[in-house]
Each structure stands twice: as C-alpha cells, then as structure tokens.
Motif scaffolding. Sequence first.
Motif, mmCIF file in Angstrom:
data_model
loop_
_atom_site.group_PDB
_atom_site.id
_atom_site.type_symbol
_atom_site.label_atom_id
_atom_site.label_comp_id
_atom_site.label_asym_id
_atom_site.label_seq_id
_atom_site.Cartn_x
_atom_site.Cartn_y
_atom_site.Cartn_z
ATOM 1 N N PHE A 134 -0.048 -8.951 6.085
ATOM 2 C CA PHE A 134 -0.778 -10.030 6.758
ATOM 3 C C PHE A 134 -1.468 -9.499 8.019
ATOM 4 N N LEU A 135 -0.743 -8.643 8.749
ATOM 5 C CA LEU A 135 -1.310 -8.068 9.968
ATOM 6 C C LEU A 135 -2.479 -7.137 9.630
ATOM 7 N N PHE A 136 -2.353 -6.414 8.532
ATOM 8 C CA PHE A 136 -3.454 -5.550 8.098
ATOM 9 C C PHE A 136 -4.685 -6.382 7.752
ATOM 10 N N LEU A 137 -4.476 -7.475 7.018
ATOM 11 C CA LEU A 137 -5.590 -8.354 6.652
ATOM 12 C C LEU A 137 -6.218 -8.974 7.895
ATOM 13 N N PHE A 138 -5.371 -9.385 8.818
ATOM 14 C CA PHE A 138 -5.871 -9.962 10.062
ATOM 15 C C PHE A 138 -6.742 -8.955 10.817
ATOM 16 N N ASN A 139 -6.291 -7.716 10.875
ATOM 17 C CA ASN A 139 -7.044 -6.701 11.609
ATOM 18 C C ASN A 139 -8.362 -6.354 10.920
ATOM 19 N N LEU A 140 -8.375 -6.456 9.605
ATOM 20 C CA LEU A 140 -9.625 -6.257 8.883
ATOM 21 C C LEU A 140 -10.628 -7.343 9.274
ATOM 22 N N ILE A 141 -10.137 -8.592 9.363
ATOM 23 C CA ILE A 141 -10.987 -9.708 9.804
ATOM 24 C C ILE A 141 -11.427 -9.492 11.245
ATOM 25 N N PHE A 142 -10.507 -9.004 12.068
ATOM 26 C CA PHE A 142 -10.817 -8.765 13.474
ATOM 27 C C PHE A 142 -11.874 -7.664 13.621
ATOM 28 N N PHE A 143 -11.801 -6.664 12.747
ATOM 29 C CA PHE A 143 -12.796 -5.588 12.752
ATOM 30 C C PHE A 143 -14.185 -6.157 12.437
ATOM 31 N N ILE A 144 -14.245 -7.032 11.427
ATOM 32 C CA ILE A 144 -15.521 -7.668 11.050
ATOM 33 C C ILE A 144 -16.008 -8.565 12.185
ATOM 34 N N PHE A 145 -15.073 -9.272 12.825
ATOM 35 C CA PHE A 145 -15.413 -10.134 13.957
ATOM 36 C C PHE A 145 -16.008 -9.309 15.103
ATOM 37 N N GLY A 146 -15.426 -8.145 15.367
ATOM 38 C CA GLY A 146 -15.959 -7.258 16.410
ATOM 39 C C GLY A 146 -17.361 -6.782 16.077
ATOM 40 N N ALA A 147 -17.586 -6.456 14.799
ATOM 41 C CA ALA A 147 -18.921 -6.031 14.379
ATOM 42 C C ALA A 147 -19.931 -7.161 14.562
ATOM 43 N N THR A 148 -19.500 -8.403 14.325
ATOM 44 C CA THR A 148 -20.385 -9.568 14.505
ATOM 45 C C THR A 148 -20.749 -9.749 15.968
ATOM 46 N N ILE A 149 -19.767 -9.620 16.862
ATOM 47 C CA ILE A 149 -20.029 -9.751 18.300
ATOM 48 C C ILE A 149 -20.978 -8.657 18.774
ATOM 49 N N MET A 150 -20.746 -7.433 18.314
ATOM 50 C CA MET A 150 -21.622 -6.331 18.702
ATOM 51 C C MET A 150 -23.046 -6.576 18.199
ATOM 52 N N GLY A 151 -23.160 -7.088 16.978
ATOM 53 C CA GLY A 151 -24.474 -7.407 16.430
ATOM 54 C C GLY A 151 -25.179 -8.486 17.224
ATOM 55 N N PHE A 152 -24.415 -9.489 17.687
ATOM 56 C CA PHE A 152 -24.986 -10.559 18.497
ATOM 57 C C PHE A 152 -25.488 -10.013 19.828
ATOM 58 N N GLY A 153 -24.710 -9.106 20.428
ATOM 59 C CA GLY A 153 -25.134 -8.479 21.678
ATOM 60 C C GLY A 153 -26.402 -7.664 21.505
ATOM 61 N N LEU A 154 -26.495 -6.935 20.379
ATOM 62 C CA LEU A 154 -27.701 -6.157 20.093
ATOM 63 C C LEU A 154 -28.891 -7.077 19.856
ATOM 64 N N TRP A 155 -28.640 -8.230 19.222
ATOM 65 C CA TRP A 155 -29.716 -9.203 18.991
ATOM 66 C C TRP A 155 -30.277 -9.720 20.313
ATOM 67 N N ILE A 156 -29.382 -10.044 21.254
ATOM 68 C CA ILE A 156 -29.830 -10.516 22.568
ATOM 69 C C ILE A 156 -30.655 -9.435 23.263
#
Length: 256
Positions: free
Chosen positions: A12-34
Amino acid sequence: MGKGCIAATKYFLFLFNLIFFIFGATIMGFGLWILLDNQSLIAVLQDSSMGLKVVSYMLIGVGSFSMLLGFLGCLGAIYEIRCLLGLYFSCLLLILLAQVTAAILIYLQRDSLRKEANEIVSQVMVNYPGQNKTTEQAWDYLQKTMQCCGWNGHEDWEANHMIKNNSLELYPCSCHNASLPPHNVADSGFCQAASNDWPVYNTGCLGNVESWFFTNYGIILGICLGVAVIELLGMILSMGLCKSVHQEDYTKVPKY
C-alpha cells in the motif's frame, strides 16, 4: 503486526508513493506552465510580478522534491529500510506544514495580491501597444477568449496613451463583442469605432476570472483536501511499517 499485515502495508505504501511521484510530476509541470505560458492571465502577471515568478520556481522545486520523496518512499517500503521510512515521514510532515502555511499566507495577503494584479494589468493597458509583445498577446488572448474588456470594465482602456491622444475613436480589437458589427475585426491592436459607444464587452476580466474560481472552487478545494489526506495516509503507513520493521528486528536479536 502479522506478516500478512506487514506485506499489505508495504505494498500500500509503495502504491501511495507511486501516486505521490505522479503528483510531484504534476506540480512540477504546473510550475513550468506558469513560467513558460504566454497565452493567459498568468503571462500578463508574471512579466511584472516577481512574486509570481518566485511561486513558479517554488512549485518546480516542490514538485521535484515530491518526486524524489516518492522514489525514496518506494525504496523504503519495498526494502523495509527504517532510516528511509523515518526520513520519508519527516519530509511529509514538513511538506504538509509548508502547504498549510502557504494557504494561510495567501488567504491573509489576498487583498494585496489582488491590488498588485490590478496595478500590473492597468500598466499593460496604459502602455499598450508597447515593447512587451508577449504580455500584450496574452492579454489580447484573455480578453477575446473570456469575452471581457479591461480589468474592472472597458473604461480601464480610456487611460491608454494612444486612445487618449488620438483624434479617432479607437478601441482594443480583442475587446470586440462578436455579436455586434463589424464582424471581421483583428485579434489585436486597435480598431476604429463609429461613435464613442464602443462595440465591446461590458464585463471586466476580473469578474470573469472570479466567476471561474467560484464555479470551480469545489474542485480546487477537493484536490487540496485529497492531497492532504494522501499525505496523512502516507505518514501513517510509513510509521506503521517502520514500527513493524523495528519489532521484527527486535525479535531476531538472539537472547542469552
């Protein structure tokens, strides 16, 4: 905790961290968009607002850090490394506290942020057309797509140097109301009106932007709460697994 529970917690923790990794990529993408966007209100504001540029760099940094954290969390979960799990918990706690602090600061500074945005956009309209073509193109695009004119209303454009100092009755083409004649107008620059009653949209862009936020605030709030819940869940799982690993290590120690 039994071996079955430990295995379930680990994956479960591994799956959560995979989601967290994708979430981090989304935030970074949003910052690059700005940082790189040149066709929205963000482009208009960031050219004159150092604060917005700082926010974009912060988002890129937080996103990159979240991706790294997700990667370390996956390693800690799969290989049951206690120090990584403890580090992971501490970093998640710091991120959660930073997010709450940022939300409080934005709420407390909302009036000054609104005032700064008003000053920036007003300056763009006063100097239009000037040297900053990217900002002006973004402002034209915003007015045309959101069907608005000016920040508070089309009266804001009356302060423009070219409109004030010209004998012709000029108005910004991007403000043109598509339901009124003429129907073939340019997307930028100035157009000539037949009278002082401009054929433009009466609504200011501030009202449309606020309307968009009010319409979508439920989605925005849901995303923020979802992120907070995911972070809390990650903290709970990491501590549970760390405790289980510690107990297992303790039971393996030979007793004399």
